[in-house]
Design a protein around this motif. Structure first.
Motif, mmCIF file in Angstrom:
data_model
loop_
_atom_site.group_PDB
_atom_site.id
_atom_site.type_symbol
_atom_site.label_atom_id
_atom_site.label_comp_id
_atom_site.label_asym_id
_atom_site.label_seq_id
_atom_site.Cartn_x
_atom_site.Cartn_y
_atom_site.Cartn_z
ATOM 1 N N THR A 196 1.101 -1.399 -0.502
ATOM 2 C CA THR A 196 -0.035 0.187 -0.160
ATOM 3 C C THR A 196 1.143 1.635 -0.459
ATOM 4 O O THR A 196 2.124 1.294 0.528
ATOM 5 C CB THR A 196 -1.240 0.128 1.465
ATOM 6 N N LYS A 197 0.231 2.469 -0.610
ATOM 7 C CA LYS A 197 1.071 2.940 -0.614
ATOM 8 C C LYS A 197 -0.082 4.814 -0.697
ATOM 9 O O LYS A 197 -0.951 4.525 -1.866
ATOM 10 C CB LYS A 197 1.782 3.215 -1.939
ATOM 11 N N THR A 198 -0.186 5.255 -0.075
ATOM 12 C CA THR A 198 -1.315 6.140 0.286
ATOM 13 C C THR A 198 -1.250 7.452 0.001
ATOM 14 O O THR A 198 -0.417 8.510 0.499
ATOM 15 C CB THR A 198 -1.535 6.232 1.771
ATOM 16 N N VAL A 199 -1.370 7.519 -1.869
ATOM 17 C CA VAL A 199 -1.576 8.436 -3.032
ATOM 18 C C VAL A 199 -2.366 9.003 -3.517
ATOM 19 O O VAL A 199 -3.335 8.457 -3.422
ATOM 20 C CB VAL A 199 0.273 8.103 -3.523
ATOM 21 N N ILE A 200 -2.379 10.074 -3.293
ATOM 22 C CA ILE A 200 -3.006 10.888 -4.772
ATOM 23 C C ILE A 200 -2.729 11.315 -5.492
ATOM 24 O O ILE A 200 -2.373 12.465 -4.847
ATOM 25 C CB ILE A 200 -4.324 12.106 -3.763
ATOM 26 N N PRO A 201 -3.080 10.378 -6.749
ATOM 27 C CA PRO A 201 -2.405 10.400 -7.764
ATOM 28 C C PRO A 201 -2.069 12.202 -7.938
ATOM 29 O O PRO A 201 -3.721 11.881 -8.363
ATOM 30 C CB PRO A 201 -2.437 9.521 -8.626
ATOM 31 N N LYS A 202 -1.664 12.256 -8.797
ATOM 32 C CA LYS A 202 -1.758 13.647 -10.008
ATOM 33 C C LYS A 202 -1.652 13.478 -11.295
ATOM 34 O O LYS A 202 -2.265 14.098 -12.296
ATOM 35 C CB LYS A 202 -0.457 14.447 -9.602
ATOM 36 N N GLU A 203 -1.795 12.649 -12.095
ATOM 37 C CA GLU A 203 -2.875 11.517 -13.182
ATOM 38 C C GLU A 203 -3.164 10.719 -13.202
ATOM 39 O O GLU A 203 -2.561 9.787 -12.593
ATOM 40 C CB GLU A 203 -0.742 11.987 -14.637
ATOM 41 N N ALA A 204 -3.794 10.891 -14.252
ATOM 42 C CA ALA A 204 -4.185 9.717 -14.909
ATOM 43 C C ALA A 204 -4.535 9.474 -16.390
ATOM 44 O O ALA A 204 -4.587 10.150 -16.950
ATOM 45 C CB ALA A 204 -5.723 8.736 -13.817
ATOM 46 N N HIS A 205 -4.634 7.359 -16.837
ATOM 47 C CA HIS A 205 -4.637 7.801 -18.466
ATOM 48 C C HIS A 205 -5.393 6.449 -18.804
ATOM 49 O O HIS A 205 -5.600 5.520 -17.918
ATOM 50 C CB HIS A 205 -3.587 7.010 -19.045
ATOM 51 N N ALA A 206 -6.436 6.450 -19.689
ATOM 52 C CA ALA A 206 -6.720 5.211 -20.360
ATOM 53 C C ALA A 206 -6.855 5.351 -22.058
ATOM 54 O O ALA A 206 -6.765 6.624 -22.444
ATOM 55 C CB ALA A 206 -8.070 5.785 -20.479
ATOM 56 N N LYS A 207 -6.468 4.234 -22.258
ATOM 57 C CA LYS A 207 -6.966 4.245 -24.174
ATOM 58 C C LYS A 207 -7.830 3.646 -24.162
ATOM 59 O O LYS A 207 -8.366 2.044 -23.607
ATOM 60 C CB LYS A 207 -5.269 2.907 -23.960
#
Length: 451
Positions: A312-323
């Motif tokens: 686990t890494k308690t992070v709020i991601p700054k980016e997300a991607h979809a194809k």
């Protein structure tokens, strides 16, 4: 001539040759394999020469080479252009292969290797069928040309230019293609339609860095949350695409077409069980074969972002991607569809999310008239060898260059596939059933004699 005995006597040698070609990792999408792709092209050229073809040429392009050959000694007879490709898909994930993808292996009557059914194994059948006729009879009943490319798996970027520059050289009465499948074992099919294609990549960015979910959670936008929310707007609960204008150009599925699909007697329960699914899913009001052959789709092919490692890494991601890819039918315009999806995504973009859209490949759908004599004779050839007449179907996949070939050369595309739907093309453990290797050779000979 007794072609059955001829092919039986040559079978071991033919399979040895094919395995040699399959051992070349001609992955067109990966630059590290450029020399392997070139080797596969030269192998095809050498094999065509040994088979008795003439004017064998390896044409360089801005990408991977195109192999051409012909045998034009049947004046007054039709000319058949045989199209195929020698490039293959990447092999990932490698750990799921039972045997190495470029170390061909025969087990349980199947030849396992990347490219075995898509498409080295199938185009190889045509080379050997032509060779057999020349060796048995000394001449061909028709004029034959080969066009074998090395970029089909990356959407054939250089073949259209080659076609336009060489229209007279490639002129033909029909384009013969084996890059599709039978409906099932012993049940041949001739595809009269292929879906078109368009693709795009979507990225969401929020903060300028990943953030601690304890210190910032609940107070800042989360890129993954935003992306999931956005992607959920693309379909309704009934499986219909929610993008305004998406269905423009989609033909009404007539009762005649539905009756033709029904002739396949497709067993949806068996498919569900084979795939380990509780239920099938798709656009409401259509059967599985109608959904996959005559209806358009919008599919998520990859969604990723944030922490994906172990633990686990308690992070709020700054980016997300979809194809995303869409399969298109009828007169749907891939550029228009991409524009409509882009407009939809912009209109539904969540608060605090910065949206980036990169459009990708585009290809129109392909359709041909099953009543054309060239297609009817293909059905006759299947019936003579398989004992049952081929059904005319529409395939859910896309071979973008088929529509281009048919349009530029003004010739019908005759799609006589010898694969099976479960042969794992594009997946680990790709294979080719040798029953159809044997019958495919005989069917191609019959077809060349009938036309």
């Amino acid at each position: 001539m007794d072609y059955q005995s001829y092919f039986a006597n040559q079978r071991d040698e033919h399979l040895k040759e094919l395995q040699e070609w399959l051992s070349i990792p001609s992955i067109s999408a990966l630059s590290a394999h450029k020399e392997d792709v070139n080797r596969a092209a030269q192998w095809a050229a050498d094999t065509l020469t040994r088979a008795g073809l003439e004017h064998v040429e390896v044409h360089p392009t801005a990408g991977h080479p195109i192999v051409y050959a012909d045998h034009l000694h049947a004046p007054g007879k039709p000319t058949i252009l045989i199209y195929g490709h020698y490039d293959v898909q990447p092999v990932d994930p490698l750990n799921l292969w039972e045997t190495p993808p470029f170390e061909p292996s025969i087990r349980d009557g199947k030849l396992y290797a990347r490219g075995a059914t898509d498409d080295k194994g199938q185009i190889f059948l045509h080379i050997k069928a032509v060779e057999a006729i020349l060796k048995q009879e000394g001449e061909l009943p028709v004029n034959v040309k080969f066009c074998i490319e090395g970029e089909e798996e990356v959407s054939s970027p250089n073949l259209p230019l080659f076609l336009n520059d060489n229209q007279e050289k490639l002129a033909a009465d029909a384009v013969l293609i084996s890059d599709t499948a039978l409906l099932e074992k012993g049940k041949p099919a001739i595809s009269t339609g292929l879906r078109g294609l368009c693709s795009l990549e979507v990225s969401i960015n929020t903060a300028n860095t990943d953030l601690h979910s304890g210190s910032f959670g609940g107070g800042v936008p989360n890129a993954l949350h935003a992306l999931v929310e956005l992607l959920a707007t693309l379909h309704d609960k009934q499986g219909r695409v929610s993008v305004d204008g998406f269905y423009e150009g989609v033909p009404v599925l007539s009762q005649d077409m539905r009756d033709e699909f029904a002739k396949q007697n497709f067993n949806e329960d068996k498919l569900r069980q084979d795939l380990g699914l509780d239920e099938l899913f798709g656009e409401e009001g259509f059967t599985f074969v109608e959904r996959t052959g005559a209806r358009p789709t919008l599919e998520l092919n990859g969604v990723y972002g944030g922490f994906q490692g172990e633990g686990t890494k308690t992070v709020i991601p700054k980016e997300a991607h979809a194809k995303i890819t869409c399969r298109l039918v009828g007169d749907q315009d891939p550029e228009y569809i991409l524009d409509r999806i882009e407009a939809h995504l912009i209109a539904n973009n969540p608060i605090g999310a910065k949206l980036t859209i990169v459009k990708g490949e585009k290809a129109f759908a392909f359709n041909t008239d099953h009543s054309h004599p060239m297609l009817q004779k293909a059905a006759d050839a299947f019936e003579k060898v398989y004992g049952t007449r081929a059904l005319f179907t529409k395939d859910g996949g896309s071979i973008p260059i088929v529509a281009t070939l048919s349009h530029v050369l003004n010739a019908p595309a005759v799609m006589m596939g010898f694969g099976l739907p479960d042969e794992n093309l594009h997946a680990p453990n790709e294979h080719f059933n040798l029953e159809n290797f044997d019958k495919g050779l005989l069917t191609i000979v019959e077809y060349l004699k009938l036309v």
